[in-house]
Design a protein around this motif. Structure first.
Motif, PDB file in Angstrom:
ATOM      1  N   ASN A   1       0.828  -1.211   0.000  1.00  0.00           N
ATOM      2  CA  ASN A   1       0.000   0.000   0.000  1.00  0.00           C
ATOM      3  C   ASN A   1       0.862   1.260   0.000  1.00  0.00           C
ATOM      4  O   ASN A   1       0.534   2.240  -0.667  1.00  0.00           O
ATOM      5  CB  ASN A   1      -0.952   0.011   1.198  1.00  0.00           C
ATOM      6  CG  ASN A   1      -2.113  -0.929   1.037  1.00  0.00           C
ATOM      7  OD1 ASN A   1      -2.351  -1.480  -0.042  1.00  0.00           O
ATOM      8  ND2 ASN A   1      -2.840  -1.147   2.105  1.00  0.00           N
TER       9      ASN A   1
ATOM     10  N   GLN B   1       0.738   3.936  -2.920  1.00  0.00           N
ATOM     11  CA  GLN B   1       0.499   5.354  -2.636  1.00  0.00           C
ATOM     12  C   GLN B   1       1.545   6.214  -3.341  1.00  0.00           C
ATOM     13  O   GLN B   1       1.234   7.262  -3.905  1.00  0.00           O
ATOM     14  CB  GLN B   1       0.510   5.614  -1.123  1.00  0.00           C
ATOM     15  CG  GLN B   1       0.329   7.063  -0.738  1.00  0.00           C
ATOM     16  CD  GLN B   1      -1.041   7.616  -1.081  1.00  0.00           C
ATOM     17  OE1 GLN B   1      -2.038   6.911  -1.049  1.00  0.00           O
ATOM     18  NE2 GLN B   1      -1.097   8.900  -1.412  1.00  0.00           N
TER      19      GLN B   1
ATOM     20  N   THR C   1      -6.078  -0.758   0.264  1.00  0.00           N
ATOM     21  CA  THR C   1      -5.611  -1.131  -1.079  1.00  0.00           C
ATOM     22  C   THR C   1      -6.698  -0.850  -2.105  1.00  0.00           C
ATOM     23  O   THR C   1      -6.430  -0.271  -3.164  1.00  0.00           O
ATOM     24  CB  THR C   1      -5.258  -2.637  -1.144  1.00  0.00           C
ATOM     25  OG1 THR C   1      -4.462  -2.996  -0.025  1.00  0.00           O
ATOM     26  CG2 THR C   1      -4.542  -2.977  -2.434  1.00  0.00           C
TER      27      THR C   1
END
Length: 191
Positions: free
Chosen positions: A116, A120, A149
């Motif tokens: 994640n 990002q 996610t």
């Protein structure tokens, strides 16, 4: 009475408040504390997170190295913190390198939190295709996406599609301009 648990809660609050310098002061206080109080893995990882919140990847890496020197094994929290620090500076390549470091050098399966953090970074830097490749790799490895996610993928797909549509509009516009310029050149005898 202060103990490592109380210190770590204070570090966490300072980290979330983006007060990395104050968090470092508290960490230094822990180092000077008497009565058997010493920084633990959580202390180090929370200080890494504090630097991540302000985008100071250099200091996040210093604390990471110091933590390992002291014999603490980093968890995904430490790696995700380092990734977030680089992501704050739009340094997506370094984020991907840390992901590879976890997989290759540490020999551990990156968690959904590490993926994640890299996703990002891809979102922030508009690396839509890379994000989708990383998500596919995540699925291949059997790492279950969580709510964060799914939210990231939704944003990545939305913004990625808009970006592609913008590029298509720009291509159509460029094509129309080229056609008009060509027609004008033919009429004026340039060609």
């Amino acid at each position: 009475r202060m103990n490592i648990f109380v210190y770590n809660v204070l570090l966490s609050a300072l980290s979330k408040s983006e007060a990395a310098d104050k968090a470092r002061e508290v960490f230094e206080e822990i180092l000077r504390a008497e009565g058997g109080i010493a920084p633990d893995r959580v202390s180090y990882e929370t200080l890494i997170a504090a630097y991540a919140h302000v985008g100071d990847y250099s200091k996040a890496n210093e604390v990471f190295k110091e933590m390992r020197t002291k014999g603490f094994v980093p968890t995904d929290y430490a790696y995700a913190g380092r990734i977030k620090a680089y992501a704050k500076n739009n340094m997506w390549r370094e984020c991907v390198l840390i992901l590879k470091e976890v997989e290759e050098e540490q020999g551990i399966q990156p968690s959904v939190h590490i993926y994640n953090a890299v996703l990002q970074a891809c979102f922030v830097t508009k690396k839509w295709e890379l994000a989708l490749k990383l998500f596919a790799r995540m699925e291949e490895k059997g790492i279950e996406p969580n709510r964060a996610t799914k939210a990231l993928l939704s944003k990545i797909c939305h913004d990625g599609i808009e970006s592609c549509e913008d590029k298509q509009r720009q291509a159509v516009l460029a094509s129309a301009i080229a056609a008009a310029a060509g027609a004008l050149a033919i009429r004026t005898g340039v060609f």
